[in-house]
Design a protein around this motif. Structure first.
Motif, PDB file in Angstrom:
ATOM      1  N   ALA A 647       0.833  -1.205   0.000  1.00  0.00           N
ATOM      2  CA  ALA A 647       0.000   0.000   0.000  1.00  0.00           C
ATOM      3  C   ALA A 647       0.866   1.254   0.000  1.00  0.00           C
ATOM      4  N   SER A 648       1.938   1.237   0.789  1.00  0.00           N
ATOM      5  CA  SER A 648       2.826   2.398   0.851  1.00  0.00           C
ATOM      6  C   SER A 648       3.502   2.655  -0.483  1.00  0.00           C
ATOM      7  N   ARG A 649       3.959   1.573  -1.111  1.00  0.00           N
ATOM      8  CA  ARG A 649       4.616   1.737  -2.417  1.00  0.00           C
ATOM      9  C   ARG A 649       3.640   2.285  -3.460  1.00  0.00           C
ATOM     10  N   MET A 650       2.424   1.800  -3.404  1.00  0.00           N
ATOM     11  CA  MET A 650       1.421   2.245  -4.365  1.00  0.00           C
ATOM     12  C   MET A 650       1.150   3.740  -4.211  1.00  0.00           C
ATOM     13  N   ILE A 651       1.010   4.193  -2.972  1.00  0.00           N
ATOM     14  CA  ILE A 651       0.745   5.609  -2.735  1.00  0.00           C
ATOM     15  C   ILE A 651       1.942   6.461  -3.150  1.00  0.00           C
ATOM     16  N   ALA A 652       3.132   5.960  -2.873  1.00  0.00           N
ATOM     17  CA  ALA A 652       4.334   6.699  -3.279  1.00  0.00           C
ATOM     18  C   ALA A 652       4.357   6.900  -4.792  1.00  0.00           C
ATOM     19  N   GLU A 653       3.961   5.868  -5.533  1.00  0.00           N
ATOM     20  CA  GLU A 653       3.923   5.994  -6.993  1.00  0.00           C
ATOM     21  C   GLU A 653       2.883   7.015  -7.432  1.00  0.00           C
ATOM     22  N   PHE A 654       1.737   7.014  -6.778  1.00  0.00           N
ATOM     23  CA  PHE A 654       0.710   8.004  -7.123  1.00  0.00           C
ATOM     24  C   PHE A 654       1.233   9.420  -6.926  1.00  0.00           C
ATOM     25  N   LEU A 655       1.916   9.643  -5.812  1.00  0.00           N
ATOM     26  CA  LEU A 655       2.363  10.998  -5.470  1.00  0.00           C
ATOM     27  C   LEU A 655       3.557  11.430  -6.317  1.00  0.00           C
ATOM     28  N   ASP A 660       0.977  17.127  -5.879  1.00  0.00           N
ATOM     29  CA  ASP A 660       0.030  17.878  -5.051  1.00  0.00           C
ATOM     30  C   ASP A 660      -1.114  17.016  -4.549  1.00  0.00           C
ATOM     31  N   GLY A 661      -1.114  15.734  -4.948  1.00  0.00           N
ATOM     32  CA  GLY A 661      -2.171  14.835  -4.519  1.00  0.00           C
ATOM     33  C   GLY A 661      -3.307  14.765  -5.515  1.00  0.00           C
ATOM     34  N   ARG A 662      -4.133  13.733  -5.372  1.00  0.00           N
ATOM     35  CA  ARG A 662      -5.280  13.588  -6.268  1.00  0.00           C
ATOM     36  C   ARG A 662      -6.248  12.559  -5.704  1.00  0.00           C
ATOM     37  N   ASP A 663      -7.467  12.532  -6.297  1.00  0.00           N
ATOM     38  CA  ASP A 663      -8.441  11.498  -5.981  1.00  0.00           C
ATOM     39  C   ASP A 663      -8.086  10.241  -6.763  1.00  0.00           C
ATOM     40  N   LEU A 664      -8.197   9.091  -6.125  1.00  0.00           N
ATOM     41  CA  LEU A 664      -7.917   7.839  -6.810  1.00  0.00           C
ATOM     42  C   LEU A 664      -9.107   7.443  -7.682  1.00  0.00           C
ATOM     43  N   THR A 665      -8.808   6.756  -8.772  1.00  0.00           N
ATOM     44  CA  THR A 665      -9.882   6.180  -9.574  1.00  0.00           C
ATOM     45  C   THR A 665     -10.522   5.036  -8.799  1.00  0.00           C
ATOM     46  N   PHE A 666     -11.668   4.584  -9.317  1.00  0.00           N
ATOM     47  CA  PHE A 666     -12.336   3.463  -8.651  1.00  0.00           C
ATOM     48  C   PHE A 666     -11.431   2.237  -8.621  1.00  0.00           C
ATOM     49  N   ALA A 667     -10.765   1.969  -9.712  1.00  0.00           N
ATOM     50  CA  ALA A 667      -9.896   0.788  -9.777  1.00  0.00           C
ATOM     51  C   ALA A 667      -8.726   0.920  -8.803  1.00  0.00           C
ATOM     52  N   GLU A 668      -8.156   2.126  -8.700  1.00  0.00           N
ATOM     53  CA  GLU A 668      -7.047   2.352  -7.762  1.00  0.00           C
ATOM     54  C   GLU A 668      -7.515   2.229  -6.323  1.00  0.00           C
ATOM     55  N   SER A 669      -8.707   2.744  -6.058  1.00  0.00           N
ATOM     56  CA  SER A 669      -9.261   2.629  -4.705  1.00  0.00           C
ATOM     57  C   SER A 669      -9.482   1.166  -4.350  1.00  0.00           C
ATOM     58  N   LYS A 670      -9.994   0.402  -5.294  1.00  0.00           N
ATOM     59  CA  LYS A 670     -10.222  -1.031  -5.055  1.00  0.00           C
ATOM     60  C   LYS A 670      -8.914  -1.738  -4.728  1.00  0.00           C
ATOM     61  N   PRO A 873       0.490  14.548  -0.352  1.00  0.00           N
ATOM     62  CA  PRO A 873       1.795  14.419   0.309  1.00  0.00           C
ATOM     63  C   PRO A 873       1.718  14.898   1.752  1.00  0.00           C
ATOM     64  N   VAL A 874       2.573  14.361   2.595  1.00  0.00           N
ATOM     65  CA  VAL A 874       2.620  14.765   3.998  1.00  0.00           C
ATOM     66  C   VAL A 874       3.471  16.016   4.117  1.00  0.00           C
ATOM     67  N   VAL A 875       2.841  17.120   4.505  1.00  0.00           N
ATOM     68  CA  VAL A 875       3.573  18.367   4.725  1.00  0.00           C
ATOM     69  C   VAL A 875       4.129  18.387   6.144  1.00  0.00           C
ATOM     70  N   ASP A 876       3.282  18.089   7.121  1.00  0.00           N
ATOM     71  CA  ASP A 876       3.692  17.999   8.521  1.00  0.00           C
ATOM     72  C   ASP A 876       3.484  16.577   9.002  1.00  0.00           C
ATOM     73  N   PRO A 877       4.521  15.922   9.498  1.00  0.00           N
ATOM     74  CA  PRO A 877       4.320  14.575  10.035  1.00  0.00           C
ATOM     75  C   PRO A 877       3.434  14.636  11.269  1.00  0.00           C
ATOM     76  N   ARG A 878       2.790  13.526  11.549  1.00  0.00           N
ATOM     77  CA  ARG A 878       1.902  13.481  12.709  1.00  0.00           C
ATOM     78  C   ARG A 878       2.677  13.707  14.001  1.00  0.00           C
ATOM     79  N   SER A 879       1.913  14.078  15.003  1.00  0.00           N
ATOM     80  CA  SER A 879       2.527  14.378  16.297  1.00  0.00           C
ATOM     81  C   SER A 879       2.977  13.123  17.031  1.00  0.00           C
ATOM     82  N   ASP A 880       2.667  11.936  16.526  1.00  0.00           N
ATOM     83  CA  ASP A 880       3.147  10.710  17.169  1.00  0.00           C
ATOM     84  C   ASP A 880       4.230  10.062  16.326  1.00  0.00           C
ATOM     85  N   TRP A 881       5.094  10.904  15.757  1.00  0.00           N
ATOM     86  CA  TRP A 881       6.223  10.407  14.958  1.00  0.00           C
ATOM     87  C   TRP A 881       7.042   9.434  15.796  1.00  0.00           C
TER      88      TRP A 881
END
Length: 896
Positions: A647-655, A660-670, A873-881
């Motif tokens: 899942a992480s690799r897939m999102i990295a490829e999308f970004l 700037d980010g985008r909505d996933l297609t139905f197939a990508e969401s699946k 993309p993550v601009v600010d990492p979460r507070s529980d880094w």
């Protein structure tokens, strides 16, 4: 310094060391060359030998260049500094594959402060971000400190001998064990930093004046008149003596050690005081001075410089604009505050942020006879926060109840994590101002929480915090928890000599979710024996978990004998007793049971409330807490069919394709949902009746034709779905009918999919708040739910029990359990789906929004029919880094 884009901003952090002092961690730069040479000169020959396996008394110019000029990718190095002086260096260098070799060097005088473990955390996080999966290290067997750093970090370390050297290897995934080790070290360090304030053996008041009406003079007077057991020093460059004590021009002139400095000078002079205190070796500062963030932008900048300066010199800071701190322990007796009120010794620790409110709180505490162990008013909360106090109170034997008045929460996820742990051993009662508006006071420089108030309430509820609406209700609950045992259930008995008040108590109990199993009306003339006999009977009754006692005296009766009877029974009872005794508030002297330490109100004292409704409401809050406590912490089943790495690799490829980010297609969401074991039903997009027929044939008919365009879906008066289509003729009618309500076929967004079995439509959402972090919600799907706000919110990570309670907490929950003769749904599958969405949202911060807008919950499971996912993309990492770090300086955008 190097260009800031060479490394992520969150690689720099202020940190708390094992001894409670602060330091700064950052990547090394070429500008550190001279500092590195100076640092190395103060390292012992033995430590140098341990680092380089050979005598190396000095660093050559070539060595300095190599160590300071790194690419921050294949070669990464961090330095830990105090007052811009390097105390330690840690680095890794890439090897083949995804391995890197790691090494450390800490000045001998600073070894034993937990610096090695802390730097390893930060190096490991940086390495994970650069694709490193495994660390290796070469360590001499005599270097026991370094071996200890690796073995005690919580990683699975494998080791072997090779030519007299220990070769260590370990994966750097943030395992539960490693995270637990990190949290334990964070706890000890932050508790130690607060201990240095509350158990200070010497205090310097900076800004004390000979004028009795000044803030400095008040601080000195309160310390002295409060019988403070430590040394008090006065700093005033314009006086020889203040309040009969010698005055010193500077903190540095004080002959003895100074643990804490209380600062009451004009805001512009505070920074000079920080430098003076740092040179003296002061542990912490309590800044009473105003003129900081509460005054506007100039004050915000001044406050930011103050905090940055204090931390850079290793100092923690309470304030600015603080009221001060109080410790009522007999061996300390420290009133280092502006309040003349020294509260009685008690079991409650109190944290608040408003200085003005702090004085009123102390007055109310004294009036109720509640008693405090410690009190901290943090003012603008620029550094020390409620999280730090929770860390301290968790281990403080003198504190049994924690009280928090919160005007802002700088790090909600850390607060939730700590509070959930503390609540298991000590009740935490909180009032949160701005609960409806999510607003914060001017002086509190934190980002606003965009999550709905219900989500924040869910965080408090999951953490076991008793959240109340007012300060009066906080004290109502606190005096019950401080003096009475926890109830075992929600069944109560009402005993009283007033039928009218007894009925009010019964009504209030029913409204609060309590069950009145015994109601004993004693009559207006009932005396002490009548009350004692009735109390003994209901306490012995196995169907009673708590007692509400009501006493309104007849004419010419003071009630002392009845009070003695109440106190005598309560002292021996293992069930809580609350009272409405003579309309009194607090713990009246007549109802107090002295404890062994001589405190005015000990265990067994009976709290009294002016109105019976208050007594019942307080008991109800405590019952809710006892119910939460009775929940056994679970060893949750690990979710199967979860592939986080893919899942992480897939999102990295999308970004990479859409920075700037985008909505996933139905197939990508699946595909993405599939990596978390969530099966999104297939569907086919169509633009004509012929295409719809062809798609239906691939499904084998019994299909749905649906218009997915948002305007159509949001209008209940428009038919946008045609179900159970069995042949081409029906499909033609359906396509024509739905097309008529759409502007054009292209606008409709037609899809064909299998018809889902009958069930209850539910909806699961996940979103990311910039401060609050991830959250998920659960509801019955539909416009009515949206209108009435019938949603349950959860804060990941969640347990099976959290999911179970959320599903049952919405008002429409009966629809899932066979309402009006319908078939109950497979609730276990609903809860499993909720856990999967929560884990996905917790694991993948880049998934900023996920919406399973239509899920059919049936008797045989769940059918996920529609989903939308957006990645950014993550601009600010979460507070529980995955590293320990302090709250960012006010005005920064980096969370802790």
């Amino acid at each position: 310094m190097a260009e800031p884009d060479l490394w992520p901003a969150h690689w720099e952090a202020d940190v708390v060391l094992r001894d409670g002092r602060t330091a700064h961690v950052r990547p090394i730069t070429p500008d550190d060359a001279d500092g590195l040479v100076t640092f190395y000169a103060d390292v012992s020959d033995q430590s140098k030998y341990f680092r380089f396996f050979a005598p190396m008394p000095k660093l050559s110019e070539k060595d300095v260049r190599r160590f300071t000029q790194v690419d921050h990718r294949d070669r990464v190095a961090f330095v830990l500094t105090v007052a811009d002086k390097i105390l330690a260096v840690a680095s890794y260098e890439m090897l083949e594959g995804h391995e890197a070799e790691v090494a450390f060097l800490v000045q001998d005088v600073h070894q034993g402060r937990g610096i090695g473990q802390l730097l390893l955390e930060h190096l490991a996080q940086a390495a994970r971000e650069r694709g490193v999966q495994r660390f290796t290290a070469e360590v001499l067997p005599d270097n026991q400190r370094m071996l200890q750093v690796f073995y005690e970090q919580g990683y699975q370390v494998a080791g072997g001998w090779e030519e007299g050297v220990m070769h260590l290897e370990f994966d750097i995934d943030p395992t539960d064990t490693a995270m637990g080790v990190m949290a334990a070290r964070e706890h000890r360090a932050e508790a130690a930093s607060i201990e240095s304030f509350l158990s200070a053996k010497s205090v310097a008041v900076i800004g004390a004046s000979r004028r009795s009406d000044t803030i400095g003079a008040v601080l000195v007077r309160n310390l002295v008149l409060g019988d403070y057991s430590g040394r008090v020093y006065v700093v005033n460059p314009a006086a020889d003596a203040v309040a009969g004590m010698p005055a010193y021009a500077r903190v540095g002139d004080i002959p003895g050690e100074v643990d804490v400095a209380i600062v009451a000078v004009p805001a512009d002079a505070v920074q000079d005081v920080v430098l003076d205190c740092a040179a003296k070796g002061v542990h912490g500062l309590i800044v009473i001075s105003s003129g900081f963030a509460e005054t506007g932008e100039d004050g915000r900048k001044r406050q930011r410089r103050l905090v940055g300066l204090a931390r850079s010199y290793g100092l923690r800071l309470i304030g600015p604009n603080a009221l001060g701190v109080i410790n009522t322990a007999a061996d300390v007796a420290m009133n280092a505050s502006l309040s003349p009120i020294m509260p009685p010794r008690g079991r409650a620790g109190f944290f608040c942020q408003s200085g003005a409110l702090g004085s009123a709180i102390l007055e109310k505490v004294r009036g109720r006879g509640l008693g405090l162990s410690t009190f901290v008013s943090a003012g603008n909360r620029a550094d020390v926060s409620g999280n730090d106090l929770l860390q301290y109170w968790e281990e403080d034997d003198a504190t049994e109840v924690v009280l928090l008045y919160l005007e802002s929460i700088g790090n909600p996820r850390k607060f939730s994590r700590i509070a959930r742990r503390v609540s298991r051993s000590k009740p935490v009662i909180a009032v949160r101002s701005g609960r409806t508006t999510q607003g914060v006071p001017m002086g509190h420089v934190v980002r606003a929480i965009e999550a709905p108030g219900a989500a924040v309430d869910a965080m408090f509820r999951q953490a076991g915090i008793i959240q109340v609406d007012t300060l009066d209700e906080m004290f109502d609950v606190a005096q019950l928890l401080a003096h009475q045992p926890l109830p075992r259930g929600s069944r109560v008995a009402v005993i009283g000599n007033s039928d009218a008040l007894g009925l009010l108590a019964a009504d209030a109990a029913a409204a609060s979710g309590l069950e009145v199993t015994r109601s004993v009306a004693l009559g207006a003339e009932a005396g002490a024996e009548d009350f004692e006999e009735a109390l003994d009977k209901v306490i012995d009754d196995p169907d009673v978990d708590g007692v509400v006692a009501i006493y309104i005296p007849p004419l010419n009766a003071g009630g002392a004998e009845v009070a003695n009877a109440l106190a005598a029974v309560a002292e021996q009872s293992d069930k809580p007793i609350v009272s409405s005794f003579l309309g009194r508030e607090g713990v009246p002297e007549l109802l107090r049971v002295p404890d062994l330490a001589g405190n005015t109100a000990g265990r067994g004292s009976v709290p009294s409330y002016p109105a019976v409704e208050q007594a019942v409401r307080a008991l109800s809050r405590v019952v809710d807490y006892a119910t939460w406590m009775a929940r056994q912490p679970e060893d949750d089943e690990v979710l199967d069919r979860v592939d986080h790495d893919s899942a992480s690799r897939m999102i990295a490829e999308f970004l990479m394709d859409a920075p700037d980010g985008r909505d996933l297609t139905f197939a990508e969401s699946k595909q993405l949902l599939g990596f978390y074991g969530i099966d999104l039903w297939d569907r086919v997009e169509v633009t004509s009746a012929a295409e719809a027929v062809a798609a239906a044939e691939t499904f084998g008919w019994d299909v749905v034709l649906k218009a997915t365009a948002e305007p159509l879906r949001q209008r209940p008066d428009l038919a946008h779905v045609w179900r159970n289509i069995a042949d081409a003729e029906e499909m033609g009618h359906a396509f024509e009918a739905i097309s008529k309500v759409a502007n054009t076929v292209d606008d409709a967004g037609f899809v064909v999919m299998k018809t889902a079995p009958p069930g209850v439509p539910v909806r699961l959402d996940g979103f990311e708040d910039p401060l609050f972090g991830p959250a998920v919600s659960f509801s019955i799907s539909g416009a009515i739910t949206e209108l009435v706000g019938d949603k349950a919110y959860l804060i990941p990570p969640i347990t099976m029990l959290d999911a179970s309670e959320a599903v049952r907490s919405i008002r429409a929950a009966p629809l899932l359990f066979g309402h009006r003769g319908s078939d109950p749904v497979d609730v276990d599958s609903v809860e499993d789906l909720l856990r999967r969405v929560a884990q996905l949202k917790n694991d993948l911060q880049q998934v900023c929004a996920i919406d399973l807008s239509l899920v059919h919950a049936t008797a045989d499971g769940v059918a996920v029919l529609d989903a939308t996912v957006r990645v950014e993309p993550v601009v600010d990492p979460r507070s529980d880094w995955f590293t320990r770090r302090m709250t960012a300086h006010p005005g920064d955008t980096i969370p802790d």
